[in-house]
Enzyme design. Structure first.
Site, short mmCIF file in Angstrom:
data_model
loop_
_atom_site.label_atom_id
_atom_site.label_comp_id
_atom_site.label_asym_id
_atom_site.label_seq_id
_atom_site.Cartn_x
_atom_site.Cartn_y
_atom_site.Cartn_z
CG HIS A 1 -5.69 -2.34 -0.04
ND1 HIS A 1 -5.03 -1.74 -1.09
CD2 HIS A 1 -5.08 -1.87 1.09
CE1 HIS A 1 -4.08 -0.96 -0.63
NE2 HIS A 1 -4.08 -1.02 0.69
CB SER B 1 -0.96 -0.03 1.19
OG SER B 1 -1.97 0.95 1.05
CG ASP C 1 -6.88 -2.34 -4.06
OD1 ASP C 1 -7.64 -1.86 -3.20
OD2 ASP C 1 -5.64 -2.26 -4.01
#
Length: 303
Positions: A279, A167, A245
């Site tokens: 994610h 991330s 995601d």
């Protein structure tokens, strides 16, 4: 009352204890879930950035370490602060049980690597300044300090350093490869690389692109691909992204467009899209494939 107890090599177990006579009864007897990590040593290390800001990291050395310089994997997630004192706070404990979850880089220590996990990358903006006004300069300074620390200790081979993150850590990885020659390889999972696609705000940045246009452009790794290609050492980059995601700042398009730019400038790179993943990855098949991709990507740096 119920208490828990753990040590560096002993997993957390639970006990019932009486405060009156301090007697206790062991409730659980969990064995080591990852015996391949036995013998790996952990240190909570402290060092300084060039401006004096205190930094920390969890340093892992492989079992039966012989004192020679090893390939080293640096893993981090930048965080914003409004003052240097808060940024320099000590995190973690050297006494915690050494284990690794699916996203952890610690597994490489079982392969003979040195690991600098969660090495501090504070981004500080004191007074009227905002942290992101000097984001790149500060993460470059922090990563340089981390590499210098382990190199000067003699545990790191500076020619075989890799960096990675998930991330915002993936975003960080792209910047470090674009603005330094410290790393021979990088791994970026589920990252964002074009801040114009997050125009209202991102992370702890509360200004919109219309209020801080230069910040948004400067903080987009996509805008620095040419500079990346001209580094004295151009580190190769593995991009991994979940196909589904759901994070508004890290839609799969972020990695797809960045990968296209990397290839256009001849930078060694690979894009892996994990079907149905969001994610954070969940399926056993996805996690095992992620592990295989990462293993293969860093194989050229193996001890």
């Amino acid at each position: 009352i119920m208490i828990s107890r753990e040590g560096k090599t002993t997993p957390r177990n639970y006990f019932l204890t009486k405060l009156s006579d301090k007697s206790e009864v062991q409730v659980t007897d969990f064995q080591h879930p990852q015996p391949d990590l036995l013998g790996i040593t952990k240190e909570l290390v402290q060092y300084k950035r060039d401006d004096g800001v205190e930094l920390t990291a969890n340093l892992y050395l492989p079992a039966n370490y012989d004192g020679t310089p090893r390939p080293t994997l640096f893993w981090a997630y930048p965080r914003e602060f409004k003052d240097a004192k808060a940024a320099g706070q000590v995190k973690g404990s050297k006494h915690r049980f050494v284990s690794a979850h699916w996203a952890s880089p610690i597994h490489w220590a079982a392969k003979g690597w040195v690991i600098m996990d969660d090495f501090s990358l504070p981004v500080i903006g004191e007074g009227e300044s905002q942290p992101n006004d000097t984001f790149i300069e500060q993460i470059v300074s922090g990563s340089t300090a981390a590499v210098n620390y382990v190199t000067e200790r003699g545990v790191c081979d500076p020619d075989r350093c890799a960096v990675g993150g998930h991330s915002y850590g993936s975003f960080m990885t792209a910047h470090l490869l674009s603005h330094t020659g410290l790393f021979a390889a990088g791994i970026g999972r589920s990252g964002a690389f074009n801040r114009t696609l997050t125009p209202m705000s991102f992370q702890s940045e509360d200004r919109s692109i219309w209020e801080a246009q230069d910040v948004y452009i400067t903080m987009s790794p996509l805008m620095h691909v040419k500079k990346y290609s001209l580094q004295e050492r151009v580190g190769k980059l593995l991009l991994i992204h979940g196909e589904a995601d759901e994070n508004s700042g890290t839609y799969p398009m972020q990695s797809e467009r960045y990968f296209a730019a990397l290839k256009a400038f001849g930078i060694e790179s690979r894009l892996v899209i994990l079907p149905h993943e969001r994610h954070s990855y969940r399926a056993k098949e996805s996690i095992l494939h992620m592990a295989w991709e990462q293993e293969e990507w860093l194989r050229s740096l193996d001890p």
